[in-house]
Write a protein that holds these residues in place. Structure first.
Motif, short mmCIF file in Angstrom:
data_model
loop_
_atom_site.label_atom_id
_atom_site.label_comp_id
_atom_site.label_asym_id
_atom_site.label_seq_id
_atom_site.Cartn_x
_atom_site.Cartn_y
_atom_site.Cartn_z
N GLY A 20 0.80 -1.14 -0.13
CA GLY A 20 -0.25 -0.16 -0.04
C GLY A 20 0.97 1.28 -0.22
N HIS A 21 0.42 2.53 -0.56
CA HIS A 21 1.10 3.55 -0.55
C HIS A 21 0.12 4.73 -1.08
CE1 HIS A 21 2.74 5.32 -4.53
NE2 HIS A 21 1.70 4.55 -4.75
N PHE A 22 0.67 5.80 -0.68
CA PHE A 22 0.02 7.18 -1.42
C PHE A 22 1.43 8.14 -1.59
CE2 PHE A 22 -1.31 7.49 3.04
CZ PHE A 22 -0.81 8.47 3.47
N CYS A 30 -2.36 15.41 -2.56
CA CYS A 30 -2.10 14.01 -1.81
C CYS A 30 -3.02 12.88 -2.33
CB CYS A 30 -2.22 14.09 -0.47
SG CYS A 30 -1.72 12.54 0.60
N GLU A 31 -2.48 11.72 -2.72
CA GLU A 31 -3.38 10.77 -3.28
C GLU A 31 -4.19 9.92 -2.22
OE1 GLU A 31 -0.73 8.97 -7.20
OE2 GLU A 31 -0.72 7.90 -5.10
N ARG A 32 -5.12 9.05 -2.66
CA ARG A 32 -5.70 8.27 -1.79
C ARG A 32 -4.98 7.12 -1.47
NH1 ARG A 32 -10.96 9.40 -4.19
NH2 ARG A 32 -10.96 7.39 -5.18
N LEU A 33 -5.21 6.33 -0.33
CA LEU A 33 -4.42 5.20 -0.31
C LEU A 33 -4.92 4.12 -1.32
CD1 LEU A 33 -3.00 3.10 1.82
CD2 LEU A 33 -4.84 3.07 2.98
N HIS A 34 -3.79 3.58 -1.86
CA HIS A 34 -3.97 2.44 -2.85
C HIS A 34 -2.78 1.67 -2.77
CE1 HIS A 34 -1.71 5.48 -5.06
NE2 HIS A 34 -1.30 4.36 -5.75
N GLY A 35 -2.72 0.53 -3.71
CA GLY A 35 -1.88 -0.52 -3.67
C GLY A 35 -1.24 -0.84 -4.98
N HIS A 36 -0.16 -1.46 -5.13
CA HIS A 36 0.59 -1.60 -6.45
C HIS A 36 1.10 -3.27 -6.07
CE1 HIS A 36 0.10 1.91 -8.47
NE2 HIS A 36 0.87 2.53 -7.37
N ASN A 37 1.11 -3.92 -7.33
CA ASN A 37 1.87 -5.05 -7.17
C ASN A 37 3.29 -4.73 -8.01
OD1 ASN A 37 -0.03 -6.80 -5.99
ND2 ASN A 37 -0.77 -7.30 -8.10
N GLU A 151 8.74 -1.40 -11.29
CA GLU A 151 7.44 -1.16 -12.13
C GLU A 151 6.23 -1.16 -11.18
OE1 GLU A 151 6.56 -3.65 -16.16
OE2 GLU A 151 5.54 -4.77 -14.42
N GLU A 152 5.49 -0.07 -11.42
CA GLU A 152 4.21 0.19 -10.64
C GLU A 152 3.04 -0.48 -10.97
OE1 GLU A 152 4.00 4.29 -8.34
OE2 GLU A 152 2.72 4.19 -10.31
N ALA A 153 2.88 -0.55 -12.35
CA ALA A 153 1.86 -1.16 -13.21
C ALA A 153 2.52 -1.57 -14.29
CB ALA A 153 0.63 -0.10 -13.23
ZN LIG Z 1 0.42 4.45 -6.52
#
Ligand SMILES: [Zn+2]
Length: 164
Positions: A20-22, A30-37, A151-153
């Motif tokens: 998780g990060h933002f 500021c971004e909303r909390l979300h996640g990446h693989n 790589e974020e996405a």
């Molecule tokens: Zn992100």
């Protein structure tokens, strides 16, 4: 006589870390909390080692990279040097504040990174720094060039390059 250079690269599904990060952006948003693989790839350049005829042992490079990505995996990544997001850890929890928004995370769920923002660029730089030290300490190896890509996405990555 032409000159030659060699490069080895490792990237595998096991160099994935799900977090998780933002981030803050444009200085004040500021971004909303979300996640990446997140998926990590590492490249090392240098001459061939005498006797072995390789730049560096693939197995050792994967192992030392995976030690770092495994530490991050399944955690909330928080940047402790962000100018607009405050991160206040206690032994039990981490309180995070941005203007009138507030998050409270269990301490054990968080990785506090001494960086300004959890962008792919700065996560890559963090991994590069850790890997550079690990290769020196554990493998007695300093690459001529080390590149770490995060790589974020799919199709969206950042790379940092370190030179000896
Ligand atoms: Zn992100």
């Amino acid at each position: 006589m032409p000159t030659e250079r060699f490069k080895v690269r490792v990237t595998k599904d096991h160099l994935v870390f799900c977090c998780g990060h933002f981030i803050s952006y444009r200085g004040h948003q500021c971004e909303r909390l979300h996640g990446h693989n997140y998926r990590c790839a590492v490249e090392v350049e240098g001459p061939l080692l005498p006797d072995d005829f390789y730049v560096f042992d693939f197995i050792a490079l994967k192992k030392r990279t995976k030690e770092i990505t495994d530490e991050l995996d399944h955690h909330m990544l928080l940047a402790t040097n962000n100018p607009v997001i405050s991160v206040a850890p206690t032994p039990q929890c981490v309180q995070v504040r941005y203007e009138d928004r507030e998050w409270l995370f269990p301490r054990g769920d968080c990785i506090l990174l001494p960086i300004e923002n959890t962008t792919a660029e700065l996560i890559a730089r963090y991994i590069a720094g850790r890997l550079w030290e690990s290769l020196k300490t554990n493998e007695n190896f300093t690459p001529e060039v080390l590149r770490v890509e995060v790589e974020e996405a799919p199709g969206q990555s950042a790379t940092v390059e370190w030179r000896a």
